[in-house]
Design a protein around this motif. Structure first.
Motif, short mmCIF file in Angstrom:
data_model
loop_
_atom_site.label_atom_id
_atom_site.label_comp_id
_atom_site.label_asym_id
_atom_site.label_seq_id
_atom_site.Cartn_x
_atom_site.Cartn_y
_atom_site.Cartn_z
N ASP A 48 0.86 -1.18 0.00
CA ASP A 48 0.00 0.00 0.00
C ASP A 48 0.90 1.23 0.00
OD1 ASP A 48 -1.83 2.00 0.28
OD2 ASP A 48 -2.63 1.35 2.22
N ALA A 49 0.98 1.91 -1.14
CA ALA A 49 1.86 3.07 -1.27
C ALA A 49 1.35 4.27 -0.50
CB ALA A 49 2.02 3.43 -2.75
N GLY A 50 0.06 4.27 -0.13
CA GLY A 50 -0.48 5.41 0.59
C GLY A 50 -0.13 5.43 2.05
N ALA A 51 0.24 4.26 2.60
CA ALA A 51 0.46 4.16 4.05
C ALA A 51 1.69 4.90 4.53
CB ALA A 51 0.56 2.68 4.44
N GLY A 71 -0.45 6.00 -14.08
CA GLY A 71 -1.26 5.07 -13.32
C GLY A 71 -0.71 3.66 -13.40
N GLN A 72 -1.52 2.73 -13.86
CA GLN A 72 -1.12 1.32 -13.94
C GLN A 72 -0.24 0.99 -15.14
OE1 GLN A 72 -4.26 -1.68 -12.63
NE2 GLN A 72 -5.60 -0.01 -13.30
N LEU A 73 -0.08 1.96 -16.06
CA LEU A 73 0.53 1.65 -17.35
C LEU A 73 1.99 1.21 -17.26
CD1 LEU A 73 0.08 1.55 -20.40
CD2 LEU A 73 0.77 3.96 -20.50
N HIS A 74 2.80 1.92 -16.48
CA HIS A 74 4.23 1.64 -16.46
C HIS A 74 4.67 1.13 -15.08
CE1 HIS A 74 4.54 3.42 -20.37
NE2 HIS A 74 4.09 4.59 -19.94
N ALA A 75 5.49 0.11 -15.09
CA ALA A 75 6.02 -0.46 -13.85
C ALA A 75 7.25 0.33 -13.38
CB ALA A 75 6.38 -1.92 -14.07
N PHE A 76 7.69 0.04 -12.15
CA PHE A 76 8.80 0.78 -11.57
C PHE A 76 9.42 -0.03 -10.45
CE2 PHE A 76 4.74 2.02 -9.78
CZ PHE A 76 4.93 1.94 -8.41
N ARG A 77 10.48 0.49 -9.86
CA ARG A 77 11.17 -0.18 -8.74
C ARG A 77 10.54 0.20 -7.41
NH1 ARG A 77 16.78 -1.86 -9.09
NH2 ARG A 77 17.51 -1.95 -11.26
N TRP A 78 10.55 -0.78 -6.49
CA TRP A 78 10.00 -0.55 -5.15
C TRP A 78 10.94 -1.18 -4.13
CZ3 TRP A 78 5.49 1.61 -2.98
CH2 TRP A 78 5.21 1.22 -1.68
N ASP A 184 -1.74 -0.63 -8.73
CA ASP A 184 -2.87 -1.53 -8.99
C ASP A 184 -4.18 -0.74 -8.99
OD1 ASP A 184 -3.92 -3.99 -9.63
OD2 ASP A 184 -4.22 -4.60 -7.55
N THR A 185 -4.10 0.50 -9.40
CA THR A 185 -5.27 1.36 -9.51
C THR A 185 -4.96 2.47 -10.50
OG1 THR A 185 -6.84 2.80 -8.32
CG2 THR A 185 -4.55 2.85 -7.60
N GLU A 207 3.36 -6.50 -7.45
CA GLU A 207 4.54 -6.96 -8.17
C GLU A 207 4.19 -7.44 -9.57
OE1 GLU A 207 8.23 -10.19 -7.54
OE2 GLU A 207 6.55 -10.13 -6.13
N VAL A 208 5.08 -7.19 -10.51
CA VAL A 208 4.90 -7.64 -11.89
C VAL A 208 6.00 -8.62 -12.25
CG1 VAL A 208 3.72 -5.55 -12.63
CG2 VAL A 208 6.20 -5.69 -12.84
N ARG A 209 5.70 -9.51 -13.19
CA ARG A 209 6.70 -10.47 -13.67
C ARG A 209 7.53 -9.80 -14.76
NH1 ARG A 209 5.88 -13.36 -9.32
NH2 ARG A 209 3.97 -14.59 -9.31
#
Length: 210
Positions: A48-51, A71-78, A184-185, A207-209
């Protein structure tokens, strides 16, 4: 979907919640016993990125990052603060943290990974997003020099040695790593009044593959 090789601000992910998820299908038989099966060979992490937000400036940073990813279009590092090293969180990464392969006299490429073992069970996680400058490699316990002895593809987690390890030589590695994720939103909903009152938006990340 493209992958943006940029990390979500770590000062915000530090306060976020989340962790691994698995999918298990359970069928209860007429005699009360169960049959369990999983269609997933690997776990998938949710957060949850909002927390992690504590101020309006944090909210602005989140919205800016969200819009830049479309939004959901592009993935990134976490950065998962609970699990971002090949060693235990309290320890320092070393070149002998994880076994990533065995030499055969010709092979020079090895995939970074982390094995989770408990009792007779284990699971090996492929590391595709190592943090640049943190990767350490050793062959039979002898640490190698980055640049001179090996290189690392930070976009795939593949290590390339300059010379192939001898037959039977153990190749080990250690590093810090990120999780490839996406939002995821496609919507962030928050009002300034509720934010000041302590109500923060829920911004799911998954997470994405790669």
């Amino acid at each position: 979907m493209a992958f943006h090789d940029v990390r979500y601000p770590t000062n915000l992910s530090l306060g976020s919640s989340g962790g691994p998820e698995r999918r298990t299908e359970i069928v209860t038989l007429v005699n009360g016993f169960e049959e369990r099966n999983s269609p997933w060979s690997d776990s998938r992490r949710r957060y949850d990125a909002g927390a992690g937000m504590r101020s309006l400036d944090d909210l602005d940073t989140l919205i800016t990052f969200f819009e830049a990813r479309r939004g959901q279009l592009h993935a990134f590092r976490w950065k998962d603060w609970a699990d971002y090293k090949t060693c235990r969180p309290s320890l320092v990464v070393s070149a002998t943290d994880q076994v990533i392969g065995t030499g055969d006299g010709t092979r020079v490429t090895f995939q970074l990974s982390k094995t989770y073992a408990s009792g007779s069970g284990s699971w090996t996680r492929v590391i595709t997003k190592p943090v640049a400058g943190t990767v350490k490699i050793a062959v039979n316990g002898s640490e190698r020099v980055p640049g001179a002895d090996f290189s690392v593809d930070a976009t795939t987690g593949v290590v390339t040695l300059q010379l192939p390890p001898a037959v039977g030589a153990t190749v080990t590695a250690g590093c810090e790593f990120d999780v490839p994720v996406r939002f995821d939103t496609d919507r962030i909903a928050v009002t300034i009044a509720t934010f000041h009152a302590g109500e923060i938006p829920q911004v799911p990340v998954i997470e994405v593959r790669i």
